[in-house]
Design a protein around this motif. Sequence first.
Motif, PDB file in Angstrom:
ATOM      1  N   GLN A  11       0.853  -1.183   0.000  1.00  0.00           N
ATOM      2  CA  GLN A  11       0.000   0.000   0.000  1.00  0.00           C
ATOM      3  C   GLN A  11       0.889   1.234   0.000  1.00  0.00           C
ATOM      4  N   THR A  12       0.793   1.998  -1.079  1.00  0.00           N
ATOM      5  CA  THR A  12       1.714   3.112  -1.253  1.00  0.00           C
ATOM      6  C   THR A  12       1.080   4.140  -2.189  1.00  0.00           C
ATOM      7  N   TYR A  13       1.918   4.987  -2.789  1.00  0.00           N
ATOM      8  CA  TYR A  13       1.468   5.997  -3.741  1.00  0.00           C
ATOM      9  C   TYR A  13       2.261   5.848  -5.032  1.00  0.00           C
ATOM     10  N   ILE A  14       1.607   6.168  -6.152  1.00  0.00           N
ATOM     11  CA  ILE A  14       2.295   6.160  -7.435  1.00  0.00           C
ATOM     12  C   ILE A  14       2.261   7.581  -7.985  1.00  0.00           C
ATOM     13  N   PRO A  15       3.410   8.137  -8.353  1.00  0.00           N
ATOM     14  CA  PRO A  15       3.432   9.527  -8.828  1.00  0.00           C
ATOM     15  C   PRO A  15       2.936   9.642 -10.265  1.00  0.00           C
ATOM     16  N   ASN A  75     -12.346  11.397 -17.188  1.00  0.00           N
ATOM     17  CA  ASN A  75     -12.932  10.244 -17.870  1.00  0.00           C
ATOM     18  C   ASN A  75     -13.119  10.472 -19.362  1.00  0.00           C
ATOM     19  N   ARG A  76     -12.854  11.680 -19.830  1.00  0.00           N
ATOM     20  CA  ARG A  76     -12.942  11.973 -21.272  1.00  0.00           C
ATOM     21  C   ARG A  76     -11.553  12.116 -21.905  1.00  0.00           C
ATOM     22  N   GLU A  77     -10.502  11.784 -21.168  1.00  0.00           N
ATOM     23  CA  GLU A  77      -9.146  12.047 -21.653  1.00  0.00           C
ATOM     24  C   GLU A  77      -8.376  10.788 -22.054  1.00  0.00           C
ATOM     25  N   PHE A  78      -8.993   9.619 -21.996  1.00  0.00           N
ATOM     26  CA  PHE A  78      -8.270   8.389 -22.331  1.00  0.00           C
ATOM     27  C   PHE A  78      -8.122   8.243 -23.839  1.00  0.00           C
ATOM     28  N   PRO A  79      -6.964   7.802 -24.304  1.00  0.00           N
ATOM     29  CA  PRO A  79      -5.841   7.170 -23.597  1.00  0.00           C
ATOM     30  C   PRO A  79      -4.841   8.126 -22.964  1.00  0.00           C
ATOM     31  N   GLY A  80      -5.090   9.422 -23.042  1.00  0.00           N
ATOM     32  CA  GLY A  80      -4.210  10.377 -22.368  1.00  0.00           C
ATOM     33  C   GLY A  80      -3.038  10.819 -23.218  1.00  0.00           C
ATOM     34  N   ASP A  81      -2.179  11.622 -22.580  1.00  0.00           N
ATOM     35  CA  ASP A  81      -1.029  12.202 -23.269  1.00  0.00           C
ATOM     36  C   ASP A  81       0.083  12.386 -22.242  1.00  0.00           C
ATOM     37  N   LEU A 136      -2.449  17.526 -16.272  1.00  0.00           N
ATOM     38  CA  LEU A 136      -2.500  16.519 -15.213  1.00  0.00           C
ATOM     39  C   LEU A 136      -3.529  15.429 -15.532  1.00  0.00           C
ATOM     40  N   SER A 137      -4.703  15.818 -16.003  1.00  0.00           N
ATOM     41  CA  SER A 137      -5.714  14.814 -16.366  1.00  0.00           C
ATOM     42  C   SER A 137      -5.204  13.901 -17.468  1.00  0.00           C
ATOM     43  N   GLN A 138      -4.592  14.473 -18.477  1.00  0.00           N
ATOM     44  CA  GLN A 138      -4.105  13.688 -19.605  1.00  0.00           C
ATOM     45  C   GLN A 138      -2.956  12.767 -19.197  1.00  0.00           C
ATOM     46  N   LYS A 139      -2.088  13.240 -18.316  1.00  0.00           N
ATOM     47  CA  LYS A 139      -0.995  12.395 -17.830  1.00  0.00           C
ATOM     48  C   LYS A 139      -1.522  11.255 -16.961  1.00  0.00           C
ATOM     49  N   THR A 140      -2.557  11.539 -16.163  1.00  0.00           N
ATOM     50  CA  THR A 140      -3.150  10.496 -15.330  1.00  0.00           C
ATOM     51  C   THR A 140      -3.792   9.425 -16.204  1.00  0.00           C
ATOM     52  N   ALA A 141      -4.521   9.855 -17.228  1.00  0.00           N
ATOM     53  CA  ALA A 141      -5.125   8.899 -18.156  1.00  0.00           C
ATOM     54  C   ALA A 141      -4.054   8.070 -18.855  1.00  0.00           C
ATOM     55  N   LEU A 176      -2.703   5.266 -16.511  1.00  0.00           N
ATOM     56  CA  LEU A 176      -3.563   4.090 -16.440  1.00  0.00           C
ATOM     57  C   LEU A 176      -3.516   3.298 -17.743  1.00  0.00           C
ATOM     58  N   SER A 177      -3.608   4.011 -18.868  1.00  0.00           N
ATOM     59  CA  SER A 177      -3.648   3.336 -20.168  1.00  0.00           C
ATOM     60  C   SER A 177      -2.355   2.584 -20.468  1.00  0.00           C
ATOM     61  N   ARG A 178      -1.246   3.182 -20.104  1.00  0.00           N
ATOM     62  CA  ARG A 178       0.054   2.627 -20.468  1.00  0.00           C
ATOM     63  C   ARG A 178       0.534   1.561 -19.479  1.00  0.00           C
ATOM     64  N   HIS A 179       0.289   1.778 -18.182  1.00  0.00           N
ATOM     65  CA  HIS A 179       0.929   0.932 -17.175  1.00  0.00           C
ATOM     66  C   HIS A 179      -0.025   0.021 -16.393  1.00  0.00           C
TER      67      HIS A 179
END
Length: 271
Positions: free
Chosen positions: A19-23, A105-111, A116-121, A124-127
Motif C-alpha cells: 500500500q503506497t502511492y504512485i506519482p 474520464n474523457r481524456e483516455f488514452p491520455g497524453d 494533469l488529467s491527460q498524464k493520469t489517463a 492508467l492506459s500505459r501501465h
Amino acid sequence: MSDTMDICGLKAERGQKLQTYIPVLDSNTKIPITIINGQNDGPTLLITAGIHGGEYPGIAAAIEISQAIEPEVISGCLIIIHPVNIRSFWERSAFVTPDDGKNLNREFPGDVNGTLSQKTAWLLSRHFFPLADFYADLHSGDIHEELYPYVYYPGLPNSEISAKAREVALVLDMKFMVRSTATTGAYNYAAISGVPSLLIERGGAGLCRREDIDAYKNDLHNILCKLELLCSPQQQQKHTPVDVTDVIYLETDQAGLLVLQLPLWRQNKTR
C-alpha cells in the motif's frame, strides 16, 4: 501471472500486499494504490474508484476492501487505485480536475506530455490496463447528482469482450445494466484495448452512505468470486440486472433552470 507484480517500479512479490502511492509523471501528484499479489496463481483484476473525485461510495468501498483483503486468500493479483483523481477528491470538485478543468474520464488514452488529467489517463492506459485480465471502474452520481444503481458494459470492441464483461455484470445486485456504444471513458478504452470492463454506478449527491458502501463491497466480493480470485460463496443477490435497451438522454442547448412540479391533486394525495 509472474511471481512479482511490477508497476512503474512498485513491486509486490507473490504473497505480499503493498500500500503506497504512485506519482503522476512530472507533477507533484501522487495517487494512492494497493497491490495485493496473491499467494496462488490466477487472474489480475484492476479496480479504480474516484476518477471523478466527488463520487464517494465507490472510493470508500475500494479503500475498505484494500484494507480487509490479504494475499493469503487471493488467487491472482488485485490492484486497487483509491481514488484516481486525488486532486479532485481533496478540492471537492465535481466532474473536473481543478488543475486543468478537464473531465478525466474523457481524456483516455491520455497524453504523456499533456495536462494533469491527460498524464493520469496515460498512466492508467500505459501501465495498468495492459496488466489487467478484467477491469471494474467504480462511479456514483457526482456531488450534485443522485442516481439509481446500474452498470455499463462495453458493446463496441468485439462480441467476445462484450460477452465476458456482461457475464460478470450479472453477479451485481442491481436491477439494470446498459450496453454502452460510447468510445470515451476509462472502461471503454480498456475494453477497446482488449480488457473486459465494467463501469458501475451506486449512490451520489455528495453523500457517502453506509448502505451504498456495503452494497458496493458486496458487488466487488461477487466479482472477485466470479473471476475466481476468491474461493468463497458469492453474496446473495436481491436483483439480477437486465438490459435496458431504450435509453433516452435529455440534453438542452439553452441555459436556465428547469423546475418540475407535481400536479396539485398529486401533492394533496401525498400529504
